[in-house]
Design a protein around this motif. Structure first.
Motif: not given
Length: 412
Positions: A157-173
């Motif tokens: 909810e907090g990051l919805a629509g964020s302008k930031a580039v999100i770098v995220a671990n795709c191995d953690d569901p």
């Protein structure tokens, strides 16, 4: 982008000055770094201070249950190739500590900030980050934190629509579900050793299928995204398929994973993987973690493990049996007072090691080790444990406040 115009109002400058004075007084009184109390005072005087301090910086936020402090340090080293960096390197990761850190870096170009998982949404709102790195979510501080699915929802909810580039671990569901509300995500295959917090689908509650390294929900179709970056053995694979060698002084697979995520973040700011990874080699220890110290004529390696995921990764680092192992567990405010997580840790991995147990909750740990059929001795303090250890480098594994106690005792 970062500029030179002074963003601080007279009130903000007063708040910064007062915060620094209080922090200095706290340090002089021997009460730690003073960053948290200094930040609290500064924010009382100017509640908008964090936003003001961040507005001239390119901000990177790093959040996770495990690996925040190390990854923050690796990203900071990598980005120094592109300009001066301010960072909360000592790990004070709630708004007061973050404010204190940024107040010390007004000439910097980048702010690389570790953020406690529960505060991520609010800090992101205040600092308008260019990039946010999300590494993992697992059970931790059970008396304080909501269960992991609720934390993931809070992020989502907090990051919805964020302008930031999100770098995220795709191995953690859980991380994938949290990051999927953002329009701009770069997926990194950083791996996930501890899987016990993501057996049900965070999207629909269905049972998660986990063939090999893949995962998907058979009921709603929620599945592992295709990574742009990946950890592959001792290399990072970039989006062009090039493999870059990882040379770290920090041990273990988890730190290679942290380096892979850090390289992906550095690339967002134009720092090439080769340069980023070379700079990460400078990092020898992080706030005392992984340090080898001399104490009572012995070599002790200090390792921090705060929750089941962290203990699992740490067991993979230690010297093989019969290396002696000292375990220390507290349950103070910063650790979480609920020690039931000890039952989630597979202590049979310590079979063959002589084990010595200390800390405020040494008896809780002793009961757990007894059930795991391990040979151990309960000790009153570190000095006694070290004197009882057989020859060899001693691996010392402790949770958060126990780790600080040990560092004070060994003078580190």
């Amino acid at each position: 982008m970062a500029g030179n115009s002074d963003p601080l109002t007279p009130r903000a400058k007063l708040a910064v000055t007062a915060g620094k004075a209080v922090a200095a007084a706290s340090r002089a009184a021997g009460r730690g770094s003073g960053s948290v109390i200094g930040g609290r005072v500064a924010l009382k005087l100017d509640p908008d201070l964090l936003a003001r301090l961040a507005q001239n910086l390119d901000v990177v936020l790093v959040s996770a249950t495990n690996g925040k402090t190390t990854t923050t340090r690796l990203i900071a080293e990598a980005l120094r190739a592109a300009g001066p960096v301010v960072s909360n390197a000592l790990g004070a990761n709630m708004p007061a500590g973050i404010t204190s850190a940024l107040a010390g870096g007004t000439e910097s170009k980048f702010g690389v900030i570790e953020v406690d998982e529960k505060y991520l949404a609010g800090v992101a709102r205040d600092t308008s980050p260019k990039c946010i790195a999300l590494l993992n979510l697992s059970r931790d501080q059970l008396d304080r934190a909501a269960e992991t699915r609720m934390l993931a929802e809070n992020w989502r909810e907090g990051l919805a629509g964020s302008k930031a580039v999100i770098v995220a671990n795709c191995d953690d569901p859980l991380v994938v579900w949290a990051a999927s509300s953002s329009p701009n995500v770069i997926w990194v295959a950083a791996g996930q050793m501890w899987k016990d917090d993501a057996w049900s689908c965070p999207s629909c509650g269905g049972v998660m299928q986990r063939p090999g390294d893949d995962w998907f929900c058979g009921e709603c179709g929620f599945r592992r995204p295709q990574p742009a970056w990946a950890l592959s053995g001792d290399h990072v694979l970039d989006p062009h398929g090039s493999a870059w060698p990882i040379h770290l002084q920090l041990p273990g697979r988890a730190n290679k994973a942290n380096a892979a995520s850090s390289a992906a973040v550095a690339a967002v700011f134009g720092v090439p993987p080769q340069v980023a990874l070379e700079r990460m080699y400078q990092v020898q220890a992080v706030a005392g973690r992984y340090d080898v110290v001399q104490f009572l004529g012995r070599d002790l390696r200090l390792l921090l493990a705060k929750n089941p995921a962290g203990w699992l990764e740490t067991f993979s680092l230690i010297d093989p049996p019969p290396a002696p192992v000292i375990l220390s567990v507290n349950a103070r405010g910063a650790d979480g007072t609920d020690t039931s997580w000890l039952w989630d840790v597979d202590y049979t991995r310590l079979s063959g090691h002589p084990i010595f147990v200390l800390g405020d909750r040494k008896l809780d740990l002793a009961v757990r080790l007894e059930v795991a059929n391990q040979h151990f001795q309960v000790c009153e303090n570190l000095d006694q444990a070290v004197q009882m250890c057989p020859p060899g480098r001693i691996e010392v594994i402790a949770n958060y406040t126990a780790f600080q106690d040990l560092r004070r005792r060994v003078g580190n």
